[in-house]
Motif scaffolding. Structure first.
Motif, PDB file in Angstrom:
ATOM      1  N   THR A   1       9.543  11.913  10.647  1.00  0.00           N
ATOM      2  CA  THR A   1      10.071  11.433   9.376  1.00  0.00           C
ATOM      3  C   THR A   1       9.105  11.835   8.271  1.00  0.00           C
ATOM      4  O   THR A   1       7.984  12.266   8.533  1.00  0.00           O
ATOM      5  N   TYR A   2       9.531  11.692   7.033  1.00  0.00           N
ATOM      6  CA  TYR A   2       8.690  12.109   5.910  1.00  0.00           C
ATOM      7  C   TYR A   2       7.480  11.197   5.730  1.00  0.00           C
ATOM      8  O   TYR A   2       6.425  11.631   5.270  1.00  0.00           O
ATOM      9  N   ASN A   3       7.617   9.923   6.073  1.00  0.00           N
ATOM     10  CA  ASN A   3       6.540   8.961   5.858  1.00  0.00           C
ATOM     11  C   ASN A   3       6.070   8.302   7.148  1.00  0.00           C
ATOM     12  O   ASN A   3       5.552   7.193   7.123  1.00  0.00           O
ATOM     13  N   GLY A   4       6.275   8.962   8.276  1.00  0.00           N
ATOM     14  CA  GLY A   4       5.802   8.435   9.542  1.00  0.00           C
ATOM     15  C   GLY A   4       6.534   7.179   9.970  1.00  0.00           C
ATOM     16  O   GLY A   4       7.723   6.992   9.709  1.00  0.00           O
ATOM     17  N   VAL A   5       5.789   6.280  10.635  1.00  0.00           N
ATOM     18  CA  VAL A   5       6.385   5.062  11.180  1.00  0.00           C
ATOM     19  C   VAL A   5       6.965   4.185  10.085  1.00  0.00           C
ATOM     20  O   VAL A   5       7.900   3.410  10.315  1.00  0.00           O
ATOM     21  N   ALA A   6       6.439   4.297   8.855  1.00  0.00           N
ATOM     22  CA  ALA A   6       6.933   3.461   7.757  1.00  0.00           C
ATOM     23  C   ALA A   6       8.422   3.650   7.503  1.00  0.00           C
ATOM     24  O   ALA A   6       9.095   2.731   7.033  1.00  0.00           O
ATOM     25  N   ASP A   7       8.942   4.836   7.810  1.00  0.00           N
ATOM     26  CA  ASP A   7      10.376   5.073   7.611  1.00  0.00           C
ATOM     27  C   ASP A   7      11.214   4.408   8.699  1.00  0.00           C
ATOM     28  O   ASP A   7      12.416   4.207   8.524  1.00  0.00           O
ATOM     29  N   LEU A   8      10.605   4.091   9.831  1.00  0.00           N
ATOM     30  CA  LEU A   8      11.338   3.506  10.942  1.00  0.00           C
ATOM     31  C   LEU A   8      11.234   1.991  10.977  1.00  0.00           C
ATOM     32  O   LEU A   8      12.156   1.313  11.412  1.00  0.00           O
ATOM     33  N   VAL A   9      10.098   1.468  10.522  1.00  0.00           N
ATOM     34  CA  VAL A   9       9.854   0.027  10.581  1.00  0.00           C
ATOM     35  C   VAL A   9       9.542  -0.457   9.162  1.00  0.00           C
ATOM     36  O   VAL A   9       8.413  -0.336   8.697  1.00  0.00           O
ATOM     37  N   PRO A  10      10.525  -0.997   8.451  1.00  0.00           N
ATOM     38  CA  PRO A  10      10.309  -1.438   7.062  1.00  0.00           C
ATOM     39  C   PRO A  10       9.119  -2.360   6.879  1.00  0.00           C
ATOM     40  O   PRO A  10       8.392  -2.218   5.883  1.00  0.00           O
ATOM     41  N   PRO A  11       8.842  -3.336   7.765  1.00  0.00           N
ATOM     42  CA  PRO A  11       7.657  -4.188   7.539  1.00  0.00           C
ATOM     43  C   PRO A  11       6.360  -3.417   7.450  1.00  0.00           C
ATOM     44  O   PRO A  11       5.433  -3.819   6.755  1.00  0.00           O
ATOM     45  N   VAL A  12       6.273  -2.290   8.175  1.00  0.00           N
ATOM     46  CA  VAL A  12       5.067  -1.466   8.100  1.00  0.00           C
ATOM     47  C   VAL A  12       4.932  -0.890   6.704  1.00  0.00           C
ATOM     48  O   VAL A  12       3.848  -0.860   6.122  1.00  0.00           O
ATOM     49  N   ALA A  13       6.055  -0.429   6.154  1.00  0.00           N
ATOM     50  CA  ALA A  13       6.021   0.113   4.803  1.00  0.00           C
ATOM     51  C   ALA A  13       5.591  -0.950   3.801  1.00  0.00           C
ATOM     52  O   ALA A  13       4.821  -0.685   2.871  1.00  0.00           O
ATOM     53  N   CYS A  14       6.065  -2.171   3.965  1.00  0.00           N
ATOM     54  CA  CYS A  14       5.706  -3.254   3.046  1.00  0.00           C
ATOM     55  C   CYS A  14       4.230  -3.595   3.142  1.00  0.00           C
ATOM     56  O   CYS A  14       3.585  -3.898   2.138  1.00  0.00           O
ATOM     57  N   SER A  15       3.677  -3.541   4.349  1.00  0.00           N
ATOM     58  CA  SER A  15       2.259  -3.857   4.498  1.00  0.00           C
ATOM     59  C   SER A  15       1.373  -2.764   3.937  1.00  0.00           C
ATOM     60  O   SER A  15       0.237  -3.014   3.534  1.00  0.00           O
ATOM     61  N   LEU A  16       1.903  -1.535   3.902  1.00  0.00           N
ATOM     62  CA  LEU A  16       1.120  -0.435   3.357  1.00  0.00           C
ATOM     63  C   LEU A  16       1.125  -0.418   1.847  1.00  0.00           C
ATOM     64  O   LEU A  16       0.153   0.009   1.221  1.00  0.00           O
ATOM     65  N   ALA A  17       2.198  -0.847   1.221  1.00  0.00           N
ATOM     66  CA  ALA A  17       2.292  -0.765  -0.226  1.00  0.00           C
ATOM     67  C   ALA A  17       3.016  -1.992  -0.766  1.00  0.00           C
ATOM     68  O   ALA A  17       4.161  -1.902  -1.208  1.00  0.00           O
ATOM     69  N   PRO A  18       2.373  -3.175  -0.735  1.00  0.00           N
ATOM     70  CA  PRO A  18       3.035  -4.380  -1.235  1.00  0.00           C
ATOM     71  C   PRO A  18       3.118  -4.395  -2.762  1.00  0.00           C
ATOM     72  O   PRO A  18       2.191  -3.978  -3.436  1.00  0.00           O
ATOM     73  N   VAL A  19       4.241  -4.845  -3.254  1.00  0.00           N
ATOM     74  CA  VAL A  19       4.405  -5.035  -4.708  1.00  0.00           C
ATOM     75  C   VAL A  19       5.123  -6.355  -4.909  1.00  0.00           C
ATOM     76  O   VAL A  19       5.684  -6.926  -3.982  1.00  0.00           O
ATOM     77  N   ALA A  20       5.098  -6.833  -6.126  1.00  0.00           N
ATOM     78  CA  ALA A  20       5.738  -8.109  -6.431  1.00  0.00           C
ATOM     79  C   ALA A  20       7.246  -7.985  -6.231  1.00  0.00           C
ATOM     80  O   ALA A  20       7.885  -7.114  -6.802  1.00  0.00           O
ATOM     81  N   GLY A  21       7.781  -8.854  -5.392  1.00  0.00           N
ATOM     82  CA  GLY A  21       9.224  -8.901  -5.195  1.00  0.00           C
ATOM     83  C   GLY A  21       9.758  -7.850  -4.254  1.00  0.00           C
ATOM     84  O   GLY A  21      10.972  -7.693  -4.133  1.00  0.00           O
ATOM     85  N   GLY A  22       8.937  -7.095  -3.574  1.00  0.00           N
ATOM     86  CA  GLY A  22       9.458  -6.086  -2.657  1.00  0.00           C
ATOM     87  C   GLY A  22       8.352  -5.208  -2.132  1.00  0.00           C
ATOM     88  O   GLY A  22       7.183  -5.600  -2.097  1.00  0.00           O
ATOM     89  N   CYS A  23       8.686  -3.964  -1.714  1.00  0.00           N
ATOM     90  CA  CYS A  23       7.674  -3.057  -1.217  1.00  0.00           C
ATOM     91  C   CYS A  23       8.093  -1.632  -1.526  1.00  0.00           C
ATOM     92  O   CYS A  23       9.248  -1.359  -1.838  1.00  0.00           O
ATOM     93  N   VAL A  24       7.153  -0.719  -1.405  1.00  0.00           N
ATOM     94  CA  VAL A  24       7.384   0.687  -1.693  1.00  0.00           C
ATOM     95  C   VAL A  24       7.280   1.464  -0.383  1.00  0.00           C
ATOM     96  O   VAL A  24       6.318   1.319   0.340  1.00  0.00           O
ATOM     97  N   THR A  25       8.288   2.252  -0.087  1.00  0.00           N
ATOM     98  CA  THR A  25       8.288   3.048   1.145  1.00  0.00           C
ATOM     99  C   THR A  25       7.925   4.488   0.912  1.00  0.00           C
ATOM    100  O   THR A  25       7.691   5.240   1.837  1.00  0.00           O
ATOM    101  N   GLY A  26       7.903   4.908  -0.338  1.00  0.00           N
ATOM    102  CA  GLY A  26       7.593   6.299  -0.625  1.00  0.00           C
ATOM    103  C   GLY A  26       8.784   7.196  -0.616  1.00  0.00           C
ATOM    104  O   GLY A  26       8.686   8.391  -0.819  1.00  0.00           O
ATOM    105  N   VAL A  27       9.971   6.649  -0.350  1.00  0.00           N
ATOM    106  CA  VAL A  27      11.183   7.462  -0.329  1.00  0.00           C
ATOM    107  C   VAL A  27      11.763   7.538  -1.722  1.00  0.00           C
ATOM    108  O   VAL A  27      11.863   6.496  -2.382  1.00  0.00           O
TER     109      VAL A  27
END
Length: 223
Positions: free
Chosen positions: A197-223
């Motif tokens: 995938t373009y962003n590794g495991v973060a594209d497969l497991v949303p909680p991983v993406a949120c832990s990598l880039a937390p923001v107020a009210g949501g998270c950033v996956t890089g997509v």
């Protein structure tokens, strides 16, 4: 009772000469996998893995056992290829193999020489096993079924479970053919390794993406 029969026959309707009665229409069986299409005549369900899927009716022109031989050959290759492609991208290496990912392995192996050894091994197997098997299937009505090389060194199969094992091999092989096509396509598109995938495991497991880039009210996956 017998005396009444001549009078009944006399009043029976007689069809005009040259006119035949239309027979009742015969309903064709429908394909199990594509219910709105008729079942291909050659696919009667007797072969393992036969669910009537042949929308182009290739089974009407291609010998069925030859087609099964080709399907199983590609299925077995793709099961090995899928496991091999992923394992190399996870870091596994064999002796003489270049230390590169699966996407670059072909060109690297050609440049450094191991591909020629692999080619010789595969060509030998195909020459002494694959090609004679095809000629046998096409010319010997008593030949073993397509894909059957009597290879079972651990004795897994017997007369009771052979069809079940064949069904499982075909199901996994068909899945592997689709999976390998998807893995190679994703590898080329993303240019990376597992999980392709373009962003590794973060594209497969949303909680991983949120832990990598937390923001107020949501998270950033890089997509």
């Amino acid at each position: 009772m017998l005396a009444v029969l001549p009078s009944l026959v006399a009043y029976a309707p007689i069809a005009p000469k040259g006119v035949t009665r239309a027979s009742a229409p015969v309903m064709m069986a429908k394909s199990e996998s594509i219910p709105f299409l008729d079942q291909p005549p050659a696919l009667d369900g007797s072969m393992a893995g036969d669910i009537g899927f042949d929308p182009l009716l290739l089974s009407n022109v291609v010998p069925l056992q030859w087609a099964r031989e080709a399907e199983l050959k590609h299925a077995r290759i793709c099961m090995l290829a899928t496991a091999g492609w992923v394992s190399v991208d996870l870091g596994f290496r064999v002796p003489l193999a270049p230390d590169v990912g699966s996407l670059q392995a072909h060109d690297a192996a050609v440049e450094r020489g191991p591909m020629m050894l692999l080619f010789v091994v595969l060509a030998t197997i195909e020459t002494f096993a694959g090609i004679p098997k095809v000629f046998q299937l096409l010319n010997d009505p008593d030949a073993a079924k397509g894909g059957d090389y009597k290879f079972d060194p651990l004795g897994f199969s017997d007369s009771k479970n052979i069809k079940e094992l064949q069904e499982k091999e075909l199901a996994n092989g068909r899945l592997a053919m689709m999976a390998f096509s998807g893995i190679v396509t994703q590898s080329v598109l993303t240019g990376g390794g597992w999980p392709y995938t373009y962003n590794g495991v973060a594209d497969l497991v949303p909680p991983v993406a949120c832990s990598l880039a937390p923001v107020a009210g949501g998270c950033v996956t890089g997509v």
